[in-house]
Design a protein around this motif. Structure first.
Motif, PDB file in Angstrom:
ATOM      1  N   HIS A  81       0.932  -1.117  -0.099  1.00  0.00           N
ATOM      2  CA  HIS A  81      -0.077   0.106   0.183  1.00  0.00           C
ATOM      3  C   HIS A  81       0.957   1.375   0.075  1.00  0.00           C
ATOM      4  O   HIS A  81       1.675   1.420   0.831  1.00  0.00           O
ATOM      5  N   ILE A  82       0.778   2.139  -0.761  1.00  0.00           N
ATOM      6  CA  ILE A  82       1.582   3.307  -0.836  1.00  0.00           C
ATOM      7  C   ILE A  82       0.498   4.681  -0.469  1.00  0.00           C
ATOM      8  O   ILE A  82      -0.778   4.633  -0.772  1.00  0.00           O
ATOM      9  N   ASP A  83       0.932   5.167   0.590  1.00  0.00           N
ATOM     10  CA  ASP A  83       0.368   6.219   1.118  1.00  0.00           C
ATOM     11  C   ASP A  83       0.675   7.701   0.342  1.00  0.00           C
ATOM     12  O   ASP A  83       1.823   8.157   0.575  1.00  0.00           O
ATOM     13  N   TRP A  84      -0.132   7.947  -0.590  1.00  0.00           N
ATOM     14  CA  TRP A  84       0.215   8.870  -1.590  1.00  0.00           C
ATOM     15  C   TRP A  84       0.500  10.330  -0.747  1.00  0.00           C
ATOM     16  O   TRP A  84       0.981  11.232  -1.312  1.00  0.00           O
ATOM     17  N   ASP A  85      -0.495  10.612   0.235  1.00  0.00           N
ATOM     18  CA  ASP A  85      -0.324  11.843   0.916  1.00  0.00           C
ATOM     19  C   ASP A  85       1.051  12.165   1.481  1.00  0.00           C
ATOM     20  O   ASP A  85       1.533  12.989   1.559  1.00  0.00           O
ATOM     21  N   THR A  86       1.459  10.806   2.253  1.00  0.00           N
ATOM     22  CA  THR A  86       2.758  10.958   3.056  1.00  0.00           C
ATOM     23  C   THR A  86       4.095  11.115   1.663  1.00  0.00           C
ATOM     24  O   THR A  86       4.759  11.828   2.016  1.00  0.00           O
ATOM     25  N   LEU A  87       3.820  10.414   0.467  1.00  0.00           N
ATOM     26  CA  LEU A  87       4.527  10.706  -0.431  1.00  0.00           C
ATOM     27  C   LEU A  87       4.911  11.873  -1.246  1.00  0.00           C
ATOM     28  O   LEU A  87       5.923  12.526  -0.974  1.00  0.00           O
ATOM     29  N   LEU A  88       3.749  12.467  -1.247  1.00  0.00           N
ATOM     30  CA  LEU A  88       3.624  14.150  -1.996  1.00  0.00           C
ATOM     31  C   LEU A  88       4.292  14.862  -0.738  1.00  0.00           C
ATOM     32  O   LEU A  88       4.869  15.764  -1.239  1.00  0.00           O
TER      33      LEU A  88
END
Length: 68
Positions: A2-9
């Motif tokens: 699972h990729i946490d897009w908010d954290t990545l951005l």
């Protein structure tokens, strides 16, 4: 996985902020620094890049370990 897009951005945005700090604080000094970096052999630049990546991984690992 699972990729946490908010954290990545947020991490990418923070990287941009941190990378821009020398240009804002030391604008007059950046040209000579960049010229000296361009004169370095590729092996030296790779070594510096690997060292920076290792420090970054260590910081992330320590932060996640302490905040978990």
């Amino acid at each position: 996985m699972h990729i946490d897009w908010d954290t990545l951005l947020c991490a990418v945005g923070l990287a941009f902020v941190i990378e821009s700090i020398p240009y804002v604080l030391f604008a007059e000094r950046m040209r000579p620094v960049l010229r000296s970096l361009s004169d370095q052999p590729p092996a030296m630049l790779r070594g510096m890049g690997i060292a920076a990546m290792c420090v970054g991984v260590l910081v992330v690992w320590l932060a996640r370990r302490m905040l978990a």
